[in-house]
Write an enzyme that holds these catalytic residues in place. Structure first.
Site, PDB file in Angstrom:
ATOM      1  N   ARG A 196       7.220   6.849   2.447  1.00 50.46           N
ATOM      2  CA  ARG A 196       6.495   5.701   1.917  1.00 50.46           C
ATOM      3  C   ARG A 196       5.151   5.504   2.630  1.00 50.46           C
ATOM      4  O   ARG A 196       4.200   4.991   2.037  1.00 50.46           O
ATOM      5  CB  ARG A 196       7.389   4.484   2.133  1.00 50.46           C
ATOM      6  CG  ARG A 196       6.871   3.171   1.674  1.00 50.46           C
ATOM      7  CD  ARG A 196       7.904   2.127   2.105  1.00 50.46           C
ATOM      8  NE  ARG A 196       7.579   0.816   1.606  1.00 50.46           N
ATOM      9  CZ  ARG A 196       6.731  -0.018   2.207  1.00 50.46           C
ATOM     10  NH1 ARG A 196       6.113   0.352   3.291  1.00 50.46           N
ATOM     11  NH2 ARG A 196       6.505  -1.215   1.692  1.00 50.46           N
TER      12      ARG A 196
ATOM     13  N   GLY C 103      12.658   6.225  -3.240  1.00 58.22           N
ATOM     14  CA  GLY C 103      12.380   5.938  -1.838  1.00 58.22           C
ATOM     15  C   GLY C 103      12.343   4.459  -1.516  1.00 58.22           C
ATOM     16  O   GLY C 103      12.826   3.628  -2.283  1.00 58.22           O
ATOM     17  N   CYS C 104      11.748   4.128  -0.367  1.00 59.51           N
ATOM     18  CA  CYS C 104      11.740   2.744   0.121  1.00 59.51           C
ATOM     19  C   CYS C 104      10.670   1.921  -0.568  1.00 59.51           C
ATOM     20  O   CYS C 104       9.807   1.339   0.088  1.00 59.51           O
ATOM     21  CB  CYS C 104      11.534   2.712   1.630  1.00 59.51           C
ATOM     22  SG  CYS C 104      12.867   3.467   2.548  1.00 59.51           S
ATOM     23  N   VAL C 105      10.680   1.877  -1.863  1.00 60.14           N
ATOM     24  CA  VAL C 105       9.796   0.961  -2.582  1.00 60.14           C
ATOM     25  C   VAL C 105      10.597   0.321  -3.708  1.00 60.14           C
ATOM     26  O   VAL C 105      11.561   0.886  -4.172  1.00 60.14           O
ATOM     27  CB  VAL C 105       8.551   1.667  -3.202  1.00 60.14           C
ATOM     28  CG1 VAL C 105       7.622   2.141  -2.121  1.00 60.14           C
ATOM     29  CG2 VAL C 105       8.961   2.766  -4.126  1.00 60.14           C
TER      30      VAL C 105
END
Lengths: 430, 209, 105
Positions: A196, C103-105
């Site tokens: 990210r 992912g981390c979103v």
């Protein structure tokens, strides 16, 4: 959902394979006292029976009793032993994946000491063995396996971003010679990234480059394998989890790094630092620690100097569950903030008793349950609001993304920052 | 030795052997080899698991539930006290008769705690949803055990009923949730391994690093 | 997964509010999504970013790196977060009609 007998058999076989002394102990200890609900942010929010941690325990313990105990075979309904049938499986997917952040808060407060999040993860492993991981979570796991990082970033894109960041860094006074070294062999620190960061939020990479520069550290990033996350920890698939750890292990070996430093993340450091050696059944020949611990060391050893006056706005800290409660990184972030921020205020409760932001347990990746994820975060929003802080700092990118949404949803009007950014802002160069 | 003594002894032996087997089998089971580098130290964590971590101030299951927690503690104390009297009465060790009455009154009150917990389980919707028939019977046997012991002590009547009742309780332990008595120490131990290795237990001094 | 209604138009979205069918997207949809998430009226710079993301996605089947969109739109990194308060992923990519990235979103 109709699941074939063969797949159910795979789920049950997995439970048998995983049957250690530890698992058997925790499966036999719950007394159904029902007092755990008030320690769970799902139960506190919804008040529904299905979210009671004791109920989550029973989902898997009931199956254990049915197939592994005498009474479960002869008088199942008497002791709440339960077949692994379609209805049970639906309930498990809904609650085990969709109604638990595996934050471990109930474990810490359990009247007996049942490791509830361990049982939930074991139940997830059963579901994973039956191929029942929610699609969105599985897709993040698959991306990591097939592309080497959970966002599928091509290597060239990563390199371009890192070079761009380095150039940008040179425009900052005092960092004209700062570097973002790539694939350097034999350095002290091999740093990792949450994908990210290069993809969407690269400020924390620049911030760490500044901190490394100030500490005169010999460090590098790998462009072959750098992903600090391990979503297989959340899906429950130990085979893939081990594979991902093995890749990072190999990369550290290839680059002959002395220290593997894990970027700001909750579940990733937990998976790599604590579960990884067990998954790959090999001790690490290098030191593995989180970047929070490393920065605390820099301060303690006088390798970096910070001026708290550079961070004047009131700041509070959100403890990522996997880092604090299940990783022991509890006092280090406070030690750092004592040196980096002028007005630090604790939220209540904190440290190992902190509430999950709502995004843990893979919830942030699982769009299927996104509505619950935001609703259960009201507790966290209230906690933040009560501090009156203007900045929430948290050493976990997953928490950060969730808190950004919480900030908007509950109109908190705060800024959310990584630890590295706060430290970089406070740096005093000699 | 009366016939009831013999029944009691038999039930006790069956229960003890089964429970011990359960315990030893679990202890003998493999556990994953964990080569992660410890951050904390395990022995103090083990000590803490059985002491400080049990403090009601540390556990929300206690300090957010004072009435139930207090009743639960008294109830469990009553069970152990009943076992103590069972041992005295079954072995024929004489204790001064003056102890009978206060002990009986004490056990009657701890039995009330057990009853209160049973009622809570039966009445509360949340508790009913979480409970199986075994949960009710386990409570009834344990609460009843205290009632029978109390009655025996207060009335000075024969011990046959007590021995019979205690036999039932003994036999039920290994096949029911009462087996948590066997697993409880192990649970604390495994939790100490987890939190101890990771440096969460015992909580460090709060004075910084 | 769900529907949202903006200005009487109904959209099928996933749990995170990303369009279920990215192909129904057009400029009007983008403006509606932007009003809905608090980004507000889209200006020229917004459009530069959004168009770049959209074209990049159509060509590569993934969202571009934030670096690429900064360079394409000629803006500095921190401007992205000012233009899109929800960030490049849950802000810009969502408004550009992309599916949610992993992912981390």
């Amino acid at each position: 959902m109709t699941i074939s007998d063969e797949r159910k058999r795979q789920g049950l076989d997995l439970l048998s394979e995983k049957m250690t002394g530890k698992l058997r102990t925790h499966l036999n200890s719950c007394v159904h006292c029902g007092l755990c609900g008030e320690s769970c942010h799902y139960y506190l929010t919804y008040g529904e029976d299905k979210y009671l941690p004791g109920h989550k325990v029973d989902l898997i313990a009931g199956i254990y009793r049915r197939y592994h105990t005498l009474m479960g075979r002869v008088a199942p309904s008497w002791i709440g032993a339960h077949d692994l049938d379609d209805e049970r499986i639906d309930e498990m997917i809904d609650v085990i994946y969709g109604g638990c952040a595996m934050c471990g808060r109930c474990t810490l407060h359990c009247s007996v000491g049942v490791d509830i999040s361990f049982l939930v993860r074991t139940a997830r492993s059963m579901l994973a063995a039956m191929d029942l991981v929610p699609a969105s979570l599985q897709s993040t796991v698959d991306a990591a396996v097939t592309t080497g990082n959970n966002m599928g970033i091509p290597q060239k894109d990563l390199v371009d971003t890192l070079l761009w960041l380095e150039e940008d860094l040179h425009m900052e006074p005092g960092f004209e010679h700062a570097e973002i070294p790539l694939n350097r062999k034999g350095v002290n620190v091999l740093y990792t990234l949450n994908p990210r960061e290069p993809k969407f939020f690269p400020m924390s990479i620049s911030a760490m480059a500044m901190v490394f520069h100030a500490a005169d550290e010999s460090w590098t990033l790998s462009t072959d394998y750098y992903d600090v996350t391990n979503y297989a920890y959340y899906s429950g698939d130990d085979g893939i989890a081990a594979e991902l750890v093995q890749r990072l292990f190999n990369e550290a070996g290839k680059l002959e790094a002395k220290t593997l430093v894990l970027a700001e993340c909750g579940h990733g450091p937990r998976a790599i630092r604590w579960e990884g050696p067990r998954w790959i059944q090999t001790p690490y020949p290098f030191r593995a620690l989180t970047v929070v611990e490393l920065m605390a060391e820099y301060i303690r050893q006088g390798r970096i100097t910070l001026d708290p006056a550079k961070n004047r706005e009131t700041m509070t800290l959100h403890d990522p569950c996997n880092l604090a409660r299940d990783g022991g990184v509890i006092e280090e972030p406070r030690f750092i903030l004592k040196h980096a921020a002028a007005n630090f205020i604790e939220m209540t409760p904190n440290r190992e008793n902190n509430y999950c932001c709502g995004g843990g347990g893979g919830q942030l990746a699982m769009g299927e349950f996104a509505e619950r994820r935001l609703r259960v975060a009201e507790l966290k929003a209230d906690q933040i609001r009560r501090t009156g802080a203007k900045i929430v700092v948290t050493p976990c990118h997953n928490c950060i993304d969730q808190l950004m949404e919480v900030n908007k949803e509950y109109q908190l009007g705060v800024k959310i920052k990584t630890m590295a950014e706060v430290v970089a802002d406070a740096l005093v160069l000699r | 030795m009366t016939v009831w003594n013999a029944v009691l002894l038999t039930a006790f032996l069956i229960s003890a052997v089964s429970s011990l087997t359960l315990f030893l089998k679990t202890v003998a089971m493999r556990d994953d080899y964990d080569p992660s580098e410890p951050k904390g130290s395990i022995p103090p964590a083990v000590l803490y698991a059985y002491t400080g971590a049990m403090s009601p101030l540390k556990k929300e299951t206690a300090n957010r539930h004072w009435p139930t927690y207090t009743a639960g503690m008294l109830y469990h104390a009553g069970i152990f006290f009943s076992f103590f009297w069972l041992l005295i009465l079954a072995t024929g060790i004489g204790l001064p008769a003056v102890l009978n009455r206060p002990s009986g009154v004490l056990l009657a009150s701890t039995a009330l705690c057990g009853l209160a917990i049973l009622l809570k389980r039966a009445v509360s919707r949340k508790m009913r949803a979480l409970s199986h028939p075994d949960d009710y019977l386990s409570n009834i046997l344990s609460t009843g055990f205290q009632v029978v012991t109390a009655v025996t002590l207060l009335s000075g009547s024969g011990t046959a009923v007590l021995f019979f009742y205690a036999s039932l309780l003994f036999l039920y332990i290994p096949v029911s949730k009462l087996r948590h008595a066997v697993f409880f120490p192990l649970t604390r131990f495994y939790l100490a391994l987890h939190y101890g290795r990771r440096g969460v237990w015992p909580p460090p001094e709060r004075s910084g690093l | 997964m769900g529907t949202i209604i903006i200005d009487e138009r109904e959209f099928e979205v996933d749990g995170d509010g990303f369009l279920q069918d990215p192909h129904i997207w057009d400029k009007e949809v983008a403006q509606l999504l932007a009003s809905h998430d608090g980004t507000g009226e889209l200006n020229d710079v917004h459009w530069k970013v959004i168009n770049f993301i959209r074209e990049y996605w159509l060509e590569n089947d993934m969202a571009p790196m934030v670096r690429a969109l900064c360079q394409a739109a000629g803006i500095r990194l921190r401007e992205v977060y000012e233009l899109f308060p929800m960030g490049p992923a849950k802000g810009a990519c969502k408004i550009a009609g992309l599916p949610k990235p992993d992912g981390c979103v």
